[in-house]
Write a protein that holds these residues in place. Structure first.
Motif, PDB file in Angstrom:
ATOM      1  N   ALA A  18       0.830  -1.075  -0.067  1.00 46.93           N
ATOM      2  CA  ALA A  18       0.022  -0.105  -0.103  1.00 46.93           C
ATOM      3  C   ALA A  18       0.898   1.224  -0.171  1.00 46.93           C
ATOM      4  O   ALA A  18       0.555   2.114  -0.842  1.00 46.93           O
ATOM      5  CB  ALA A  18      -1.032  -0.069   1.189  1.00 46.93           C
ATOM      6  N   GLY A  19       1.860   1.182   1.022  1.00 47.76           N
ATOM      7  CA  GLY A  19       2.550   2.440   0.931  1.00 47.76           C
ATOM      8  C   GLY A  19       3.802   2.652  -0.275  1.00 47.76           C
ATOM      9  O   GLY A  19       3.760   3.508  -0.953  1.00 47.76           O
ATOM     10  N   GLY A  20       4.085   1.473  -0.740  1.00 45.14           N
ATOM     11  CA  GLY A  20       4.765   1.399  -2.193  1.00 45.14           C
ATOM     12  C   GLY A  20       3.969   1.916  -3.273  1.00 45.14           C
ATOM     13  O   GLY A  20       4.677   2.793  -4.091  1.00 45.14           O
ATOM     14  N   ILE A  21       2.822   1.572  -3.424  1.00 45.32           N
ATOM     15  CA  ILE A  21       2.160   1.926  -4.646  1.00 45.32           C
ATOM     16  C   ILE A  21       1.572   3.448  -4.516  1.00 45.32           C
ATOM     17  O   ILE A  21       1.755   4.321  -5.335  1.00 45.32           O
ATOM     18  CB  ILE A  21       0.594   1.235  -4.664  1.00 45.32           C
ATOM     19  N   THR A  22       1.465   3.937  -3.269  1.00 43.94           N
ATOM     20  CA  THR A  22       1.080   5.409  -3.156  1.00 43.94           C
ATOM     21  C   THR A  22       2.173   6.147  -3.339  1.00 43.94           C
ATOM     22  O   THR A  22       2.116   7.164  -4.150  1.00 43.94           O
ATOM     23  CB  THR A  22       0.698   5.462  -1.485  1.00 43.94           C
ATOM     24  N   LYS A  23       3.509   5.961  -2.687  1.00 42.70           N
ATOM     25  CA  LYS A  23       4.802   6.570  -3.134  1.00 42.70           C
ATOM     26  C   LYS A  23       5.146   6.537  -4.653  1.00 42.70           C
ATOM     27  O   LYS A  23       5.478   7.499  -5.027  1.00 42.70           O
ATOM     28  CB  LYS A  23       5.835   6.261  -2.061  1.00 42.70           C
ATOM     29  N   THR A  24       4.674   5.432  -5.418  1.00 43.60           N
ATOM     30  CA  THR A  24       5.259   5.353  -6.462  1.00 43.60           C
ATOM     31  C   THR A  24       4.302   6.210  -7.619  1.00 43.60           C
ATOM     32  O   THR A  24       4.774   6.602  -8.594  1.00 43.60           O
ATOM     33  CB  THR A  24       5.220   3.735  -7.157  1.00 43.60           C
ATOM     34  N   PHE A  25       2.926   6.112  -7.246  1.00 46.24           N
ATOM     35  CA  PHE A  25       1.855   6.650  -8.329  1.00 46.24           C
ATOM     36  C   PHE A  25       1.414   7.849  -7.819  1.00 46.24           C
ATOM     37  O   PHE A  25       0.532   8.567  -8.650  1.00 46.24           O
ATOM     38  CB  PHE A  25       0.959   5.513  -8.698  1.00 46.24           C
ATOM     39  N   VAL A  26       1.106   8.258  -6.705  1.00 48.35           N
ATOM     40  CA  VAL A  26       0.478   9.404  -6.245  1.00 48.35           C
ATOM     41  C   VAL A  26       1.558  10.685  -6.540  1.00 48.35           C
ATOM     42  O   VAL A  26       2.638  10.535  -5.963  1.00 48.35           O
ATOM     43  CB  VAL A  26      -0.123   9.323  -4.885  1.00 48.35           C
ATOM     44  N   LYS A  28       3.612  14.096  -6.020  1.00 46.23           N
ATOM     45  CA  LYS A  28       4.248  14.620  -4.820  1.00 46.23           C
ATOM     46  C   LYS A  28       3.508  15.399  -4.120  1.00 46.23           C
ATOM     47  O   LYS A  28       3.225  15.719  -2.701  1.00 46.23           O
ATOM     48  CB  LYS A  28       5.723  15.044  -5.374  1.00 46.23           C
ATOM     49  N   ALA A  29       2.911  16.393  -4.866  1.00 40.86           N
ATOM     50  CA  ALA A  29       1.833  17.526  -4.278  1.00 40.86           C
ATOM     51  C   ALA A  29       1.146  16.957  -3.330  1.00 40.86           C
ATOM     52  O   ALA A  29       0.655  17.478  -2.307  1.00 40.86           O
ATOM     53  CB  ALA A  29       1.683  18.488  -5.291  1.00 40.86           C
ATOM     54  N   LYS A  30       0.358  15.836  -3.737  1.00 44.78           N
ATOM     55  CA  LYS A  30      -0.923  15.310  -3.128  1.00 44.78           C
ATOM     56  C   LYS A  30      -0.293  14.600  -1.850  1.00 44.78           C
ATOM     57  O   LYS A  30      -0.729  14.508  -0.771  1.00 44.78           O
ATOM     58  CB  LYS A  30      -1.497  14.339  -4.143  1.00 44.78           C
ATOM     59  N   LEU A  31       0.874  13.797  -1.968  1.00 47.27           N
ATOM     60  CA  LEU A  31       1.427  13.267  -0.892  1.00 47.27           C
ATOM     61  C   LEU A  31       1.746  14.325   0.252  1.00 47.27           C
ATOM     62  O   LEU A  31       1.556  14.181   1.323  1.00 47.27           O
ATOM     63  CB  LEU A  31       2.770  12.398  -1.243  1.00 47.27           C
ATOM     64  N   ALA A  32       2.654  15.395  -0.092  1.00 46.73           N
ATOM     65  CA  ALA A  32       2.880  16.628   0.780  1.00 46.73           C
ATOM     66  C   ALA A  32       1.667  17.194   1.457  1.00 46.73           C
ATOM     67  O   ALA A  32       1.705  17.414   2.659  1.00 46.73           O
ATOM     68  CB  ALA A  32       3.673  17.575   0.151  1.00 46.73           C
ATOM     69  N   ALA A  33       0.562  17.203   0.801  1.00 41.94           N
ATOM     70  CA  ALA A  33      -0.914  17.760   1.439  1.00 41.94           C
ATOM     71  C   ALA A  33      -1.235  16.692   2.327  1.00 41.94           C
ATOM     72  O   ALA A  33      -2.229  17.430   3.352  1.00 41.94           O
ATOM     73  CB  ALA A  33      -1.557  18.046   0.334  1.00 41.94           C
ATOM     74  N   ALA A  34      -1.237  15.451   2.204  1.00 47.00           N
ATOM     75  CA  ALA A  34      -1.816  14.478   3.148  1.00 47.00           C
ATOM     76  C   ALA A  34      -1.087  14.626   4.501  1.00 47.00           C
ATOM     77  O   ALA A  34       0.038  15.079   4.865  1.00 47.00           O
ATOM     78  CB  ALA A  34      -1.634  12.983   2.723  1.00 47.00           C
ATOM     79  N   ASP A  44      13.294  15.078  -3.151  1.00 50.11           N
ATOM     80  CA  ASP A  44      13.132  14.895  -4.523  1.00 50.11           C
ATOM     81  C   ASP A  44      12.031  13.965  -4.983  1.00 50.11           C
ATOM     82  O   ASP A  44      11.858  13.054  -4.075  1.00 50.11           O
ATOM     83  CB  ASP A  44      14.492  14.779  -5.039  1.00 50.11           C
ATOM     84  N   ALA A  45      11.220  14.259  -5.790  1.00 53.83           N
ATOM     85  CA  ALA A  45      10.120  13.214  -6.140  1.00 53.83           C
ATOM     86  C   ALA A  45      10.921  11.787  -6.695  1.00 53.83           C
ATOM     87  O   ALA A  45       9.934  10.648  -6.529  1.00 53.83           O
ATOM     88  CB  ALA A  45       9.251  13.899  -7.502  1.00 53.83           C
ATOM     89  N   GLY A  46      11.853  11.857  -7.255  1.00 57.18           N
ATOM     90  CA  GLY A  46      12.662  10.650  -7.820  1.00 57.18           C
ATOM     91  C   GLY A  46      12.867   9.880  -6.603  1.00 57.18           C
ATOM     92  O   GLY A  46      12.767   8.475  -6.596  1.00 57.18           O
ATOM     93  N   PHE A  47      13.401  10.427  -5.389  1.00 54.00           N
ATOM     94  CA  PHE A  47      13.443   9.769  -4.165  1.00 54.00           C
ATOM     95  C   PHE A  47      12.253   8.836  -3.561  1.00 54.00           C
ATOM     96  O   PHE A  47      12.290   7.990  -3.075  1.00 54.00           O
ATOM     97  CB  PHE A  47      13.938  10.691  -3.030  1.00 54.00           C
ATOM     98  N   ILE A  48      11.202   9.699  -3.739  1.00 57.74           N
ATOM     99  CA  ILE A  48       9.877   9.336  -3.135  1.00 57.74           C
ATOM    100  C   ILE A  48       9.647   8.017  -3.995  1.00 57.74           C
ATOM    101  O   ILE A  48       9.064   7.077  -3.592  1.00 57.74           O
ATOM    102  CB  ILE A  48       8.537  10.330  -3.193  1.00 57.74           C
ATOM    103  N   LYS A  49       9.610   8.156  -5.292  1.00 53.30           N
ATOM    104  CA  LYS A  49       9.075   7.090  -6.029  1.00 53.30           C
ATOM    105  C   LYS A  49      10.268   5.815  -5.957  1.00 53.30           C
ATOM    106  O   LYS A  49       9.738   4.696  -5.953  1.00 53.30           O
ATOM    107  CB  LYS A  49       9.236   7.569  -7.564  1.00 53.30           C
TER     108      LYS A  49
END
Length: 126
Positions: A18-26, A28-34, A44-49
């Motif tokens: 669940a965490g991996g799919i979220t970090k890979t496909f959501v 960065k701006a939406k992740l930061a707002a959560a 960096d977005a690349g690090f998150i992915k």
């Protein structure tokens, strides 16, 4: 005990997937707002992915080697790596004042320690 170890590995695999799919496909701006995602604003977005891909691989490594009986030692190795990942996650969340998320990570860390202990030790697949 074997059943408890399978359940624990399964729970960790679901969490990792669940965490991996979220970090890979959501985005960065939406992740930061959560809630709990504030840390993503600083990296960096690349690090998150890449972290997301690592988590997806962890989900696979917690289950598939044992199910296929191909290098089942990878299950406790993956669980030990998950411990390291959770330590980093706890530090990251505590920096942002997210002690609730750090506690959740501590629970996941404890489950991973249980899986690593059980599969390296008294209930190994060998």
């Amino acid at each position: 005990m074997n059943l408890a170890l399978w359940i624990a590995a399964g729970v960790l695999a679901v969490v990792a997937l669940a965490g991996g799919i979220t970090k890979t496909f959501v985005p960065k701006a939406k992740l930061a707002a959560a809630s709990g995602g504030e840390w993503t604003d600083r990296v960096d977005a690349g690090f998150i992915k890449a972290l997301g891909v690592v988590e997806i691989l962890a989900a696979v490594g917690l289950i598939l080697p044992a199910v296929l009986d191909i290098a089942p030692v990878m299950v406790p190795v993956t669980a030990a790596c998950w411990v390291v990942l959770m330590i980093g996650a706890m530090i990251t969340h505590l920096r942002d004042g997210g002690w609730k998320f750090a506690i959740v990570n501590l629970v996941y860390l404890g489950i991973a320690v249980f899986v690593a202990w059980g599969r390296f030790g008294p209930h190994s697949f060998s």
